[in-house]
Design a protein around this motif. Structure first.
Motif, PDB file in Angstrom:
ATOM      1  N   THR A 152       0.727  -1.209  -0.363  1.00 36.74           N
ATOM      2  CA  THR A 152       0.133  -0.194  -0.313  1.00 36.74           C
ATOM      3  C   THR A 152       1.111   1.113   0.386  1.00 36.74           C
ATOM      4  N   LEU A 153       0.423   2.492  -0.826  1.00 36.38           N
ATOM      5  CA  LEU A 153       0.772   3.829  -0.179  1.00 36.38           C
ATOM      6  C   LEU A 153       1.542   3.977   1.151  1.00 36.38           C
ATOM      7  N   GLU A 154       1.072   3.583   2.333  1.00 39.72           N
ATOM      8  CA  GLU A 154       1.499   3.828   3.408  1.00 39.72           C
ATOM      9  C   GLU A 154       2.367   3.202   3.699  1.00 39.72           C
TER      10      GLU A 154
ATOM     11  N   VAL B  39       8.287   4.228   2.735  1.00 39.06           N
ATOM     12  CA  VAL B  39       8.565   4.892   3.520  1.00 39.06           C
ATOM     13  C   VAL B  39       9.822   5.994   3.135  1.00 39.06           C
ATOM     14  N   GLY B  40       9.675   6.891   3.686  1.00 33.77           N
ATOM     15  CA  GLY B  40      11.305   8.152   3.511  1.00 33.77           C
ATOM     16  C   GLY B  40       9.896   9.396   2.201  1.00 33.77           C
ATOM     17  N   GLN B  41       8.708   9.119   1.826  1.00 33.21           N
ATOM     18  CA  GLN B  41       8.411   9.936   0.730  1.00 33.21           C
ATOM     19  C   GLN B  41       7.077  10.335   1.060  1.00 33.21           C
TER      20      GLN B  41
ATOM     21  N   ILE C 120       5.502  12.873 -13.388  1.00 36.75           N
ATOM     22  CA  ILE C 120       7.379  12.377 -13.799  1.00 36.75           C
ATOM     23  C   ILE C 120       7.602  12.209 -12.152  1.00 36.75           C
ATOM     24  N   LEU C 121       7.845  11.103 -12.135  1.00 35.00           N
ATOM     25  CA  LEU C 121       9.069  10.628 -10.365  1.00 35.00           C
ATOM     26  C   LEU C 121      10.878  11.288 -10.395  1.00 35.00           C
ATOM     27  N   TRP C 122      10.886  12.335 -10.072  1.00 38.67           N
ATOM     28  CA  TRP C 122      12.290  12.521 -10.002  1.00 38.67           C
ATOM     29  C   TRP C 122      13.194  12.107  -8.562  1.00 38.67           C
ATOM     30  N   GLY C 123      14.095  11.103  -9.175  1.00 37.77           N
ATOM     31  CA  GLY C 123      14.754  10.787  -7.295  1.00 37.77           C
ATOM     32  C   GLY C 123      16.023   9.901  -7.725  1.00 37.77           C
ATOM     33  N   PRO C 124      17.126   8.905  -7.094  1.00 29.40           N
ATOM     34  CA  PRO C 124      18.017   8.886  -7.133  1.00 29.40           C
ATOM     35  C   PRO C 124      16.952   7.509  -7.083  1.00 29.40           C
ATOM     36  N   PRO C 125      17.782   6.060  -7.496  1.00 29.73           N
ATOM     37  CA  PRO C 125      18.325   4.780  -7.460  1.00 29.73           C
ATOM     38  C   PRO C 125      17.328   4.460  -5.792  1.00 29.73           C
ATOM     39  N   GLY C 126      16.695   3.194  -6.185  1.00 28.18           N
ATOM     40  CA  GLY C 126      16.177   2.447  -4.619  1.00 28.18           C
ATOM     41  C   GLY C 126      15.562   3.029  -3.802  1.00 28.18           C
ATOM     42  N   VAL C 127      14.519   4.342  -4.120  1.00 27.96           N
ATOM     43  CA  VAL C 127      13.858   5.316  -3.271  1.00 27.96           C
ATOM     44  C   VAL C 127      12.025   4.246  -3.211  1.00 27.96           C
ATOM     45  N   GLY C 128      11.773   3.867  -4.240  1.00 27.30           N
ATOM     46  CA  GLY C 128      10.510   2.889  -4.362  1.00 27.30           C
ATOM     47  C   GLY C 128       9.145   4.293  -6.026  1.00 27.30           C
ATOM     48  N   LYS C 129      10.317   4.177  -7.186  1.00 27.35           N
ATOM     49  CA  LYS C 129       9.499   5.244  -8.462  1.00 27.35           C
ATOM     50  C   LYS C 129       8.930   4.027  -8.718  1.00 27.35           C
ATOM     51  N   THR C 130       8.975   2.631  -8.850  1.00 24.25           N
ATOM     52  CA  THR C 130       8.541   1.629  -9.730  1.00 24.25           C
ATOM     53  C   THR C 130       7.405   1.126  -8.501  1.00 24.25           C
ATOM     54  N   THR C 131       7.245   1.446  -7.551  1.00 25.68           N
ATOM     55  CA  THR C 131       6.543   0.800  -6.547  1.00 25.68           C
ATOM     56  C   THR C 131       4.909   1.375  -6.198  1.00 25.68           C
ATOM     57  N   ILE C 132       5.894   3.253  -6.527  1.00 27.20           N
ATOM     58  CA  ILE C 132       4.746   3.950  -6.021  1.00 27.20           C
ATOM     59  C   ILE C 132       3.950   3.949  -7.280  1.00 27.20           C
ATOM     60  N   ALA C 133       4.395   4.013  -8.486  1.00 24.19           N
ATOM     61  CA  ALA C 133       3.486   3.812  -9.778  1.00 24.19           C
ATOM     62  C   ALA C 133       2.507   2.820  -9.340  1.00 24.19           C
ATOM     63  N   ARG C 134       3.050   1.495  -9.562  1.00 21.58           N
ATOM     64  CA  ARG C 134       2.119   0.543  -9.559  1.00 21.58           C
ATOM     65  C   ARG C 134       0.836   0.508  -8.656  1.00 21.58           C
ATOM     66  N   LEU C 135       1.384   1.414  -7.222  1.00 17.56           N
ATOM     67  CA  LEU C 135       0.574   1.528  -5.713  1.00 17.56           C
ATOM     68  C   LEU C 135      -0.590   1.907  -6.342  1.00 17.56           C
ATOM     69  N   LEU C 136      -0.188   3.736  -7.260  1.00 15.03           N
ATOM     70  CA  LEU C 136      -0.435   4.620  -7.829  1.00 15.03           C
ATOM     71  C   LEU C 136      -2.018   4.425  -8.207  1.00 15.03           C
TER      72      LEU C 136
END
Length: 438
Positions: A26-28, A31-33, A56-72
Motif C-alpha cells: 500500500t502507499l502507506e 517509507v521516506g516519501q 514525472i517521479l524524479w529521484g535517486p535509485p532505490g527510493v521506490g519510484k516503480t513501487t509508487i507507480a504500481r500502487l498509484l
C-alpha cells in the motif's frame, strides 16, 4: 505437477529476493516519501480528491519510484502497464498505446509507467503527448536525471514533477526492521555496524536490503563489528556522473563553500568529488577560477597558490597530489574575499560593447608622424611620472562618453583596503581636474 517438483526436491516458484518480498503493498507502506504521499503532500491530496494526473517521479535509485507507480494505479483503479525506455523503441510504444486504447474502449483506464523516461529521445517523448491529452493513458515517468534538462518542455508542461528524496537513516532503519521480521531473525551486527550498513546504502533502500540478505545468509558465529562489515560487504559507489547534474551540484557546493569562507565544508565537497572519481585537473582549474572570481586583489597570492597546486598535482599525481588541491582550497576559503575585479570586468565589458568604436581622447594618441602631430595627436599629454604625486588626473576615456564611469570598487579588506585608499586619492585628483575643466 507440483507433486513431481516436490518429489524431486524442487520448488514450483523461483526464490524471490528479499527486496522483492518486502515491496510495499500500500502507499502507506512506502517509507521516506511522506512529503509527496502524506495527506498534505501533492499526491496524497490528489488521490483524496479522486483524481490522478500525469506525473514525472524524479529521484535517486532505490527510493521506490516503480513501487509508487504500481500502487498509484491500484489506488486510482487503473490498469498498470510498464515499459522501460532502456529496452523499448517506437514499436513498443505503439503496442502500449494500442493496449491502452483497447482498455479505454472496454471502459478501463491505463496508467502507463515508463522507467528511465529520460532515455527516450525528443521525438519519442513527443509521442506521449496526444495519447496523454486524449486521456487514453495516465503517464507516470520515472527518472534519476533532472527533468528540466532531459525532458521536452512540451511533455513537462503536461506532467507534474514529484521529487522523491534519497532515503534517510530513519527510513532505512525501518526497512531493516521489516527485513528482520520477514526473515524471523536479527541482523548479526553490532550497533555501530548497523549504522555502518545504513551508511553503506547511501540512501538506496533496494541496495541496503540486498546487503541485509547477504548478511543473513552469512550466519556468522558472532555479531560483526564495523571493521568486519567492511571486509565482507562492498560499499556502494556514490551516485555521481561527471557530465550530469550531480557533478554540477557538487562543484557548486564547493565553490559556494569557498565564497562563504568555510574551509571545512569546502574540504568535504572536494573530498566528495575526488572520491567519486572526478578529474583532479578539472578541480584544479575550478580552484584557479575561484581564486580570481572570489578573492582577486584582496589576496593576490591566492591565484598563485591555486596555480602551484595544479603544478604540484601534475608532478605528483594521486593520491599525493590531492593534498596540494586541499591546501589550495583551504587557502582560498580562508582568504579575504573580493569580487571587485570580477564585477568591474563585467561592467567594463558591458560598457565597451555599448560604446562601439569610440576613439581614445587625442592627448593619449601616439603621434609617430608629423601629420599626426599637426592634427593634434598627443597634444596636451602629461607624463604622470613627472607630475607631483605621480598622477596627472587627465581623462583616459573617449571624450564622447562624458563623465568617466567607475568600474573597480575595491573592498575595504585584505590587500584591497590599501588599494581603496590609493584609488580614492587618485579619483579625487581627477575629479578636481574635471571641475577646473582642464
Amino acid at each position: 505437477m507440483s507433486d513431481l517438483f516436490s518429489s524431486a526436491g524442487l520448488e514450483t516458484e523461483a526464490p524471490r529476493p528479499l527486496a522483492d518480498r518486502l515491496r510495499p503493498q500500500t502507499l502507506e507502506d512506502v517509507v521516506g516519501q511522506d512529503h509527496v504521499l502524506g495527506p498534505e503532500g501533492p499526491l496524497g491530496r490528489m488521490l483524496a480528491q479522486g483524481r490522478l494526473s500525469s506525473l514525472i517521479l524524479w529521484g535517486p535509485p532505490g527510493v521506490g519510484k516503480t513501487t509508487i507507480a504500481r500502487l498509484l494505479a491500484e489506488k486510482a483503479g487503473l490498469e498498470f502497464d510498464a515499459i522501460s525506455a532502456v529496452f523499448s523503441g517506437v514499436a513498443d510504444l505503439k503496442k502500449a498505446f494500442e493496449r491502452a486504447r483497447a482498455r479505454r474502449q472496454a471502459g478501463r483506464g491505463t496508467l502507463l509507467f515508463v522507467d528511465e523516461i529520460h532515455r527516450f529521445n525528443r521525438a519519442q517523448q513527443d509521442g506521449f503527448l496526444p495519447v496523454a491529452e486524449e486521456g487514453i493513458i495516465t503517464l507516470v515517468g520515472a527518472t534519476t536525471e533532472n527533468p528540466s534538462f532531459e525532458l521536452n518542455a512540451a511533455l513537462l508542461s503536461r506532467c507534474q514533477v514529484m521529487v522523491l528524496k534519497r532515503l534517510d537513516a530513519e527510513a532505512l532503519d525501518k526497512l531493516l526492521r521489516r527485513a528482520e521480521a520477514e526473515e524471523g531473525t536479527t541482523l548479526p551486527l553490532t550497533e555501530d555496524a548497523r549504522e555502518g550498513l545504513i551508511a553503506m546504502a547511501d540512501g538506496d533502500g533496494r541496495y541496503m536490503l540486498n546487503l541485509a540478505e547477504e548478511l543473513i545468509a552469512l550466519k556468522p558465529d558472532a555479531p560483526l563489528d564495523l571493521k568486519d562489515l567492511s571486509s565482507v560487504l562492498q560499499k556502494r559507489a556514490p551516485v555521481y556522473d561527471k557530465d550530469r547534474e550531480e557533478h554540477y551540484n557538487l562543484i557548486s557546493a564547493l565553490h559556494k563553500s569557498v565564497r562563504g569562507s568555510d574551509p571545512d565544508a569546502a574540504l568535504y565537497w572536494l573530498a566528495r568529488m575526488l572520491s567519486a572519481g572526478e578529474d583532479p585537473l578539472y578541480l584544479a582549474r575550478r580552484i584557479v577560477r575561484m581564486a580570481n572570481e572570489e578573492i582577486g586583489l584582496a589576496d593576490p597570492g591566492a591565484v598563485h597558490a591555486a596555480l602551484a597546486a595544479k603544478d604540484v598535482y601534475e608532478f605528483l599525481g594521486s593520491p599525493e597530489g590531492d593534498l596540494a588541491l586541499a591546501q589550495a582550497v583551504v587557502h582560498i576559503a580562508c582568504a579575504p574575499k573580493s569580487n571587485a575585479v570580477y564585477a568591474a570586468w563585467k561592467a567594463a565589458l558591458r560598457t565597451a560593447k555599448g560604446t562601439g568604436s569610440l576613439m581614445p581622447p587625442a592627448h593619449i594618441l601616439n603621434a609617430p608622424t608629423q601629420l599626426m602631430k599637426e592634427v593634434g595627436y598627443g597634444q596636451g599629454y602629461e607624463y604622470d611620472h613627472d607630475v607631483e604625486g605621480g598622477v596627472s588626473g587627465q581623462n583616459y576615456f573617449p571624450t564622447e562618453m562624458g563623465k568617466p564611469p567607475t568600474f573597480y570598487e575595491p573592498k575595504p579588506q585584505g590587500r584591497e583596503a590599501a588599494l581603496l585608499e590609493r584609488l580614492e586619492r587618485f579619483r579625487a585628483v581627477r575629479a578636481e581636474r574635471a571641475k577646473r575643466g582642464d
